[in-house]
Design a protein around this motif. Structure first.
Motif, PDB file in Angstrom:
ATOM      1  N   ASN A 182      69.218  37.366  31.723  1.00 15.58           N
ATOM      2  CA  ASN A 182      67.849  36.910  31.496  1.00 15.58           C
ATOM      3  C   ASN A 182      66.888  37.691  32.385  1.00 15.58           C
ATOM      4  O   ASN A 182      67.152  37.895  33.568  1.00 15.58           O
ATOM      5  CB  ASN A 182      67.729  35.408  31.768  1.00 15.58           C
ATOM      6  CG  ASN A 182      68.071  35.054  33.197  1.00 15.58           C
ATOM      7  OD1 ASN A 182      69.198  35.257  33.648  1.00 15.58           O
ATOM      8  ND2 ASN A 182      67.102  34.515  33.933  1.00 15.58           N
ATOM      9  N   VAL A 183      65.791  38.139  31.797  1.00 17.45           N
ATOM     10  CA  VAL A 183      64.740  38.844  32.542  1.00 17.45           C
ATOM     11  C   VAL A 183      63.431  38.112  32.260  1.00 17.45           C
ATOM     12  O   VAL A 183      62.898  38.190  31.151  1.00 17.45           O
ATOM     13  CB  VAL A 183      64.651  40.322  32.112  1.00 17.45           C
ATOM     14  CG1 VAL A 183      63.451  40.993  32.761  1.00 17.45           C
ATOM     15  CG2 VAL A 183      65.929  41.053  32.491  1.00 17.45           C
ATOM     16  N   THR A 184      62.943  37.393  33.266  1.00 18.22           N
ATOM     17  CA  THR A 184      61.772  36.537  33.054  1.00 18.22           C
ATOM     18  C   THR A 184      60.630  36.824  34.030  1.00 18.22           C
ATOM     19  O   THR A 184      59.665  36.069  34.077  1.00 18.22           O
ATOM     20  CB  THR A 184      62.169  35.044  33.168  1.00 18.22           C
ATOM     21  OG1 THR A 184      62.828  34.825  34.424  1.00 18.22           O
ATOM     22  CG2 THR A 184      63.105  34.643  32.032  1.00 18.22           C
ATOM     23  N   ARG A 212      66.625  33.193  25.623  1.00 22.76           N
ATOM     24  CA  ARG A 212      67.586  32.276  25.017  1.00 22.76           C
ATOM     25  C   ARG A 212      67.964  32.742  23.609  1.00 22.76           C
ATOM     26  O   ARG A 212      69.126  32.641  23.207  1.00 22.76           O
ATOM     27  CB  ARG A 212      67.016  30.852  24.982  1.00 22.76           C
ATOM     28  CG  ARG A 212      67.103  30.139  26.319  1.00 22.76           C
ATOM     29  CD  ARG A 212      66.425  28.759  26.277  1.00 22.76           C
ATOM     30  NE  ARG A 212      66.898  27.925  25.184  1.00 22.76           N
ATOM     31  CZ  ARG A 212      67.997  27.178  25.218  1.00 22.76           C
ATOM     32  NH1 ARG A 212      68.767  27.169  26.309  1.00 22.76           N
ATOM     33  NH2 ARG A 212      68.345  26.428  24.188  1.00 22.76           N
ATOM     34  N   LYS A 213      66.982  33.256  22.866  1.00 21.78           N
ATOM     35  CA  LYS A 213      67.305  33.767  21.527  1.00 21.78           C
ATOM     36  C   LYS A 213      68.251  34.958  21.618  1.00 21.78           C
ATOM     37  O   LYS A 213      69.205  35.068  20.835  1.00 21.78           O
ATOM     38  CB  LYS A 213      66.034  34.163  20.785  1.00 21.78           C
ATOM     39  CG  LYS A 213      66.316  34.621  19.339  1.00 21.78           C
ATOM     40  CD  LYS A 213      65.058  34.958  18.590  1.00 21.78           C
ATOM     41  CE  LYS A 213      65.370  35.249  17.114  1.00 21.78           C
ATOM     42  NZ  LYS A 213      66.406  36.271  16.919  1.00 21.78           N
ATOM     43  N   ALA A 218      73.474  37.326  20.750  1.00 21.87           N
ATOM     44  CA  ALA A 218      74.584  38.107  21.297  1.00 21.87           C
ATOM     45  C   ALA A 218      75.908  37.356  21.154  1.00 21.87           C
ATOM     46  O   ALA A 218      76.954  37.959  20.870  1.00 21.87           O
ATOM     47  CB  ALA A 218      74.334  38.437  22.761  1.00 21.87           C
ATOM     48  N   LEU A 219      75.876  36.044  21.356  1.00 20.99           N
ATOM     49  CA  LEU A 219      77.082  35.241  21.181  1.00 20.99           C
ATOM     50  C   LEU A 219      77.575  35.339  19.734  1.00 20.99           C
ATOM     51  O   LEU A 219      78.772  35.532  19.488  1.00 20.99           O
ATOM     52  CB  LEU A 219      76.806  33.792  21.561  1.00 20.99           C
ATOM     53  CG  LEU A 219      77.948  32.806  21.339  1.00 20.99           C
ATOM     54  CD1 LEU A 219      79.199  33.210  22.109  1.00 20.99           C
ATOM     55  CD2 LEU A 219      77.508  31.393  21.750  1.00 20.99           C
ATOM     56  N   GLN A 220      76.666  35.244  18.778  1.00 19.53           N
ATOM     57  CA  GLN A 220      77.063  35.349  17.374  1.00 19.53           C
ATOM     58  C   GLN A 220      77.566  36.750  17.056  1.00 19.53           C
ATOM     59  O   GLN A 220      78.536  36.920  16.300  1.00 19.53           O
ATOM     60  CB  GLN A 220      75.882  35.000  16.466  1.00 19.53           C
ATOM     61  CG  GLN A 220      76.267  34.857  15.008  1.00 19.53           C
ATOM     62  CD  GLN A 220      77.303  33.766  14.793  1.00 19.53           C
ATOM     63  OE1 GLN A 220      77.147  32.637  15.253  1.00 19.53           O
ATOM     64  NE2 GLN A 220      78.407  34.106  14.106  1.00 19.53           N
ATOM     65  N   PHE A 221      76.939  37.778  17.665  1.00 24.26           N
ATOM     66  CA  PHE A 221      77.375  39.168  17.494  1.00 24.26           C
ATOM     67  C   PHE A 221      78.836  39.313  17.919  1.00 24.26           C
ATOM     68  O   PHE A 221      79.649  39.917  17.213  1.00 24.26           O
ATOM     69  CB  PHE A 221      76.473  40.072  18.343  1.00 24.26           C
ATOM     70  CG  PHE A 221      76.805  41.535  18.312  1.00 24.26           C
ATOM     71  CD1 PHE A 221      76.152  42.388  17.440  1.00 24.26           C
ATOM     72  CD2 PHE A 221      77.762  42.073  19.176  1.00 24.26           C
ATOM     73  CE1 PHE A 221      76.443  43.752  17.421  1.00 24.26           C
ATOM     74  CE2 PHE A 221      78.058  43.422  19.165  1.00 24.26           C
ATOM     75  CZ  PHE A 221      77.400  44.270  18.277  1.00 24.26           C
ATOM     76  N   ARG A 239      71.594  25.356  33.090  1.00 23.54           N
ATOM     77  CA  ARG A 239      71.355  24.471  31.954  1.00 23.54           C
ATOM     78  C   ARG A 239      70.069  24.855  31.229  1.00 23.54           C
ATOM     79  O   ARG A 239      70.002  24.828  29.997  1.00 23.54           O
ATOM     80  CB  ARG A 239      71.330  23.023  32.418  1.00 23.54           C
ATOM     81  CG  ARG A 239      72.661  22.548  32.990  1.00 23.54           C
ATOM     82  CD  ARG A 239      72.574  21.107  33.455  1.00 23.54           C
ATOM     83  NE  ARG A 239      72.311  20.201  32.344  1.00 23.54           N
ATOM     84  CZ  ARG A 239      72.094  18.895  32.489  1.00 23.54           C
ATOM     85  NH1 ARG A 239      72.092  18.355  33.695  1.00 23.54           N
ATOM     86  NH2 ARG A 239      71.860  18.141  31.436  1.00 23.54           N
ATOM     87  N   GLU A 240      69.045  25.208  31.991  1.00 19.20           N
ATOM     88  CA  GLU A 240      67.774  25.602  31.376  1.00 19.20           C
ATOM     89  C   GLU A 240      67.946  26.855  30.523  1.00 19.20           C
ATOM     90  O   GLU A 240      67.352  26.976  29.446  1.00 19.20           O
ATOM     91  CB  GLU A 240      66.728  25.833  32.466  1.00 19.20           C
ATOM     92  CG  GLU A 240      65.335  26.128  31.934  1.00 19.20           C
ATOM     93  CD  GLU A 240      64.321  26.330  33.045  1.00 19.20           C
ATOM     94  OE1 GLU A 240      63.120  26.382  32.728  1.00 19.20           O
ATOM     95  OE2 GLU A 240      64.738  26.437  34.208  1.00 19.20           O
ATOM     96  N   TYR A 241      68.760  27.770  31.000  1.00 19.83           N
ATOM     97  CA  TYR A 241      68.951  29.037  30.303  1.00 19.83           C
ATOM     98  C   TYR A 241      69.885  28.912  29.108  1.00 19.83           C
ATOM     99  O   TYR A 241      69.591  29.435  28.015  1.00 19.83           O
ATOM    100  CB  TYR A 241      69.492  30.067  31.312  1.00 19.83           C
ATOM    101  CG  TYR A 241      69.861  31.430  30.753  1.00 19.83           C
ATOM    102  CD1 TYR A 241      69.188  32.019  29.687  1.00 19.83           C
ATOM    103  CD2 TYR A 241      70.923  32.151  31.320  1.00 19.83           C
ATOM    104  CE1 TYR A 241      69.549  33.277  29.205  1.00 19.83           C
ATOM    105  CE2 TYR A 241      71.279  33.407  30.856  1.00 19.83           C
ATOM    106  CZ  TYR A 241      70.592  33.962  29.786  1.00 19.83           C
ATOM    107  OH  TYR A 241      70.938  35.198  29.315  1.00 19.83           O
TER     108      TYR A 241
END
Length: 246
Positions: A182-184, A212-213, A218-221, A239-241
């Motif tokens: 994550n880069v926020t 998050r998207k 990436a998980l589905q990939f 949990r937030e992420y």
């Protein structure tokens, strides 16, 4: 079957134990943790991985340049004691503290040594999509497989199109862990762009929603290809992420 890992940084032993408790309580789909070996922290990667056992599988990062070729592998006893049978070997960055001893050992040599001295341990190597050309990285991956690696952990990707390109370049039969982080903040984005030469897509933004998207995509990939994925949460609540995605 797709495995899911979280990369947990051992900043402190109490903090690591708290994160492991969160993983066990809230993320039943996570079966693995991988732990980097960062010289600024006192807990070595294999020590951090020991805290995760036996509830989770654990993969310590091993820095090749730290391995004295004239001494026994310092982590072998702990790996055996806690039944840790996977490692990720990276060459490692030179330390900022010049008093810290390092050795002229690269990832390929370290992979061969692990395969020779700990043949029951599955060894992964690194894939970095940003350090050199596609052809040179592909050739480097093949040399690591020849040295004895069974597959790869990638540097985090920010664009599934680039992931798809590398998926086509992977040597046949190699096991693959795709990395996502994550880069926020602007500072984090500048770090990835300047230090790691990371490539961000035009659609990139710093919102948690965008990150998050990316994590879900990436998980589905990985699932679509029968491969694995690891998430590298950077200074954000697990949990937030990731809750609702994993």
């Amino acid at each position: 079957m797709t495995r899911i890992s979280l990369e947990l940084v051992p900043r402190s032993r109490s903090g690591l134990r708290a994160e492991l408790d969160t993983v066990r309580e809230h993320f039943p789909g996570v079966d693995t943790v991988n732990v980097p070996d960062l010289t600024r922290f006192s807990t070595r990667s294999w020590e951090g991985c020991a805290f995760a056992r036996p509830h989770l599988r654990a993969i310590p990062h091993i820095r090749a340049i730290d391995l004295n070729p004239k001494e026994p592998l310092p982590m072998s006893g702990l790996l055996l004691a806690h039944e840790i049978d996977e490692v990720l070997i990276v060459t490692g960055d030179a330390p900022s503290d010049m008093n810290r001893r390092v050795y002229n050992v690269d990832a390929e040599a370290a992979i061969r040594r692990f395969r020779r001295e700990l043949p029951h341990v599955r060894v992964y190597a690194g894939l970095d999509p940003y350090r050199q050309s596609f052809a040179r990285e592909r050739d480097y991956l093949e040399r690591k497989l020849e040295a004895g690696a069974v597959g790869f952990f990638s540097q985090p990707f920010f664009d599934l199109r680039l992931m798809d390109t590398y998926a086509d370049l992977l040597p046949e039969g190699a096991e693959m862990w795709w990395g996502v982080t994550n880069v926020t903040t602007e500072g984090s984005a500048n770090y990835w762009a300047s230090r790691n030469n990371a490539v961000f897509p035009r659609s990139f933004d710093l919102s948690l929603e965008w990150n998050r998207k990316l994590a879900g995509d990436a998980l589905q990939f990985a699932r679509d290809r029968g491969q694995h994925v690891y998430f590298q949460p950077i200074r954000t609540d697990l949990r937030e992420y990731l809750e609702g995605i994993l």
